[in-house]
Design a protein around this motif. Structure first.
Motif, PDB file in Angstrom:
ATOM      1  N   MET A 117       3.748  -7.913  21.860  1.00 28.46           N
ATOM      2  CA  MET A 117       4.840  -7.766  21.408  1.00 28.46           C
ATOM      3  C   MET A 117       6.010  -8.975  21.438  1.00 28.46           C
ATOM      4  O   MET A 117       5.842 -10.251  22.601  1.00 28.46           O
ATOM      5  N   TRP A 118       6.139 -10.114  20.547  1.00 27.71           N
ATOM      6  CA  TRP A 118       7.460 -11.518  20.233  1.00 27.71           C
ATOM      7  C   TRP A 118       8.205 -11.783  19.442  1.00 27.71           C
ATOM      8  O   TRP A 118       8.082  -9.886  18.492  1.00 27.71           O
ATOM      9  N   VAL A 119       8.929 -12.108  19.859  1.00 26.50           N
ATOM     10  CA  VAL A 119      10.300 -12.307  18.998  1.00 26.50           C
ATOM     11  C   VAL A 119      10.392 -13.677  18.098  1.00 26.50           C
ATOM     12  O   VAL A 119       9.552 -14.828  18.268  1.00 26.50           O
ATOM     13  N   GLU A 120      10.911 -13.555  17.082  1.00 30.81           N
ATOM     14  CA  GLU A 120      10.814 -14.765  16.089  1.00 30.81           C
ATOM     15  C   GLU A 120      12.147 -14.797  15.697  1.00 30.81           C
ATOM     16  O   GLU A 120      12.899 -13.673  15.602  1.00 30.81           O
ATOM     17  N   GLU A 121      13.028 -15.607  15.953  1.00 30.10           N
ATOM     18  CA  GLU A 121      14.154 -16.474  15.932  1.00 30.10           C
ATOM     19  C   GLU A 121      14.739 -16.206  13.877  1.00 30.10           C
ATOM     20  O   GLU A 121      13.915 -16.888  13.786  1.00 30.10           O
ATOM     21  N   ARG A 122      15.715 -15.719  13.843  1.00 29.82           N
ATOM     22  CA  ARG A 122      16.096 -15.619  12.229  1.00 29.82           C
ATOM     23  C   ARG A 122      18.046 -16.005  11.953  1.00 29.82           C
ATOM     24  O   ARG A 122      18.238 -16.199  12.862  1.00 29.82           O
ATOM     25  N   LYS A 123      17.956 -16.159  10.930  1.00 29.13           N
ATOM     26  CA  LYS A 123      18.998 -16.451  10.219  1.00 29.13           C
ATOM     27  C   LYS A 123      20.244 -15.179  10.757  1.00 29.13           C
ATOM     28  O   LYS A 123      21.345 -15.382  11.635  1.00 29.13           O
ATOM     29  N   THR A 124      19.467 -14.282  10.475  1.00 31.10           N
ATOM     30  CA  THR A 124      19.957 -13.604  10.536  1.00 31.10           C
ATOM     31  C   THR A 124      20.094 -12.223  11.898  1.00 31.10           C
ATOM     32  O   THR A 124      20.358 -10.901  12.492  1.00 31.10           O
ATOM     33  N   GLY A 125      19.657 -12.873  12.790  1.00 35.10           N
ATOM     34  CA  GLY A 125      18.619 -11.820  14.178  1.00 35.10           C
ATOM     35  C   GLY A 125      17.408 -12.338  14.556  1.00 35.10           C
ATOM     36  O   GLY A 125      16.793 -13.199  14.681  1.00 35.10           O
ATOM     37  N   PHE A 126      17.042 -11.599  15.121  1.00 31.58           N
ATOM     38  CA  PHE A 126      15.659 -11.545  15.682  1.00 31.58           C
ATOM     39  C   PHE A 126      14.844 -10.829  15.073  1.00 31.58           C
ATOM     40  O   PHE A 126      15.172  -9.474  15.455  1.00 31.58           O
TER      41      PHE A 126
END
Length: 364
Positions: free
Chosen positions: A1-10
């Motif tokens: 699992m990996w995480v991508e940062e978004r404007k509305t959250g993660f």
């Protein structure tokens, strides 16, 4: 699992392999924060999405994938020998119908045509059809198939006359004697006599040890069966198969001859197995079945199998007036369609013989 940062959250993302296509796919879930607690919740949500994605869609499953799912359950729930036999029939079904076909595309007409195109005997086709219907009904019960109503349209293939079919399942007393007189290999002749006089299945006879054959108390203790394909001794076919079989005089003579003819003066004399083999510890099914098939064809004009001798035992007991319940107990089952059919056939045959005798009587 990996995480991508978004404007509305993660956005938490995970990959998985689609077993239907072999392609790599992705699932994702968006969280407000990237904390330890959020990562745990995301991992659970992603796992649930993957599990749901991996479930076959109703009416979108190919025959080969349905068979694979069916085999996995049978592997966990059935005896190894039964699983292997059913698995082999599933391979045959895929060859007939095409493993890539979507199950929702199957129709009664298509199935009948593909079966008939094999050119096999109708009795064989009927056996295959029973297995196919079992497979498709399993798929329906487990929500892999939406509709199997077309199965009601598929009738049995026309078979040989019932009388001939039943008669092919056993030997008359005269035929058995003729067959035995034509056998030249001692161990196969003794095994044939043993099966015909005891009613044991081949696997049950092959699994016997010397201690199972109690000549003093005239009992054969049937507690196991031998799987010749896997070369293992396992539990018997059913719970009713565990039984003691009485040794009548003729069978007693055969048992003594087995101990004399199959054990003494050879390397297998140290074996505890009642019917020792020459290559393996246990007697070889394929070698015996081939010899029996070829010898019966030469001597009595038709091929028989080792199981024919079990049916022969039942029919000979019936002709001697033994009731069907006692025969079923000796054979090790609560109910047998074949035994009942043979019973009715033999009863009718004896009635015809009695009527023929009465016809010739002159009382006055």
């Amino acid at each position: 699992m990996w995480v991508e940062e978004r404007k509305t959250g993660f956005k938490f993302v995970e990959r998985y392999t689609d077993p239907m296509t072999g392609k790599t796919r992705r699932v994702s879930v968006v969280m407000e924060k990237n904390t330890a607690q959020s990562r745990k919740l995301a991992a659970v949500a992603l796992s649930e999405k993957i599990d749901k994605a991996l479930l076959p869609q109703v009416d979108k499953i190919r025959l080969k994938d349905l068979v694979d799912l069916y085999r996995k359950e049978q592997f966990r729930t059935l005896k190894q020998s039964t699983y292997r036999r059913n698995s082999a029939v599933c391979n045959t079904l895929m060859k007939i119908l095409d493993p890539e076909i979507y199950v929702d595309k199957l129709t009664a007409g298509y199935i009948r045509e593909r079966f008939l195109n094999t050119g096999r005997e109708h009795s064989t086709l009927n056996e295959w059809m029973i297995r196919l219907k079992a497979l498709l009904r399993w798929g329906y019960r487990n929500d892999y198939i939406k509709d199997i109503s077309y199965l009601n349209k598929i009738e049995r293939f026309s078979d040989i006359p019932h009388r001939q079919k039943i008669e092919d399942k056993f030997l008359e007393s005269a035929e058995l004697k003729e067959l035995l007189s034509g056998m030249t290999i001692l161990k196969w002749k003794l095994l044939t006599e043993f099966l015909a006089l005891s009613g044991l299945r081949f696997g049950e006879a092959a699994a016997l040890t010397k201690s199972d054959v109690d000549l003093k108390n005239r009992k054969i203790h049937v507690t196991k069966t031998y799987d010749s394909v896997a070369d293992i001794t396992t539990t018997p076919k059913t719970a009713c198969s565990v039984r003691d079989v009485y040794i009548q005089d003729e069978l007693l003579t055969v048992c003594r001859n087995v101990l004399l003819g199959c054990h003494s003066g050879t390397v297998v004399s140290i074996s505890s197995v009642f019917f020792p083999g020459t290559i393996r510890e246990h007697i070889e099914f394929d070698c015996y079945a081939k010899y029996l098939r070829e010898t019966s064809q030469r001597v009595i004009g038709r091929r028989i199998t080792p199981h024919t001798l079990r049916h022969t035992h039942a029919s000979l007991l019936m002709e001697q007036g033994i009731d069907i319940d006692s025969i079923s107990k000796r054979l090790g089952h609560n109910d047998s369609r074949i035994t009942r059919e043979i019973y009715l056939h033999v009863t009718k045959k004896l009635e015809e013989q009695r009527n023929a005798q009465i016809k010739e009587l002159k009382i006055l």
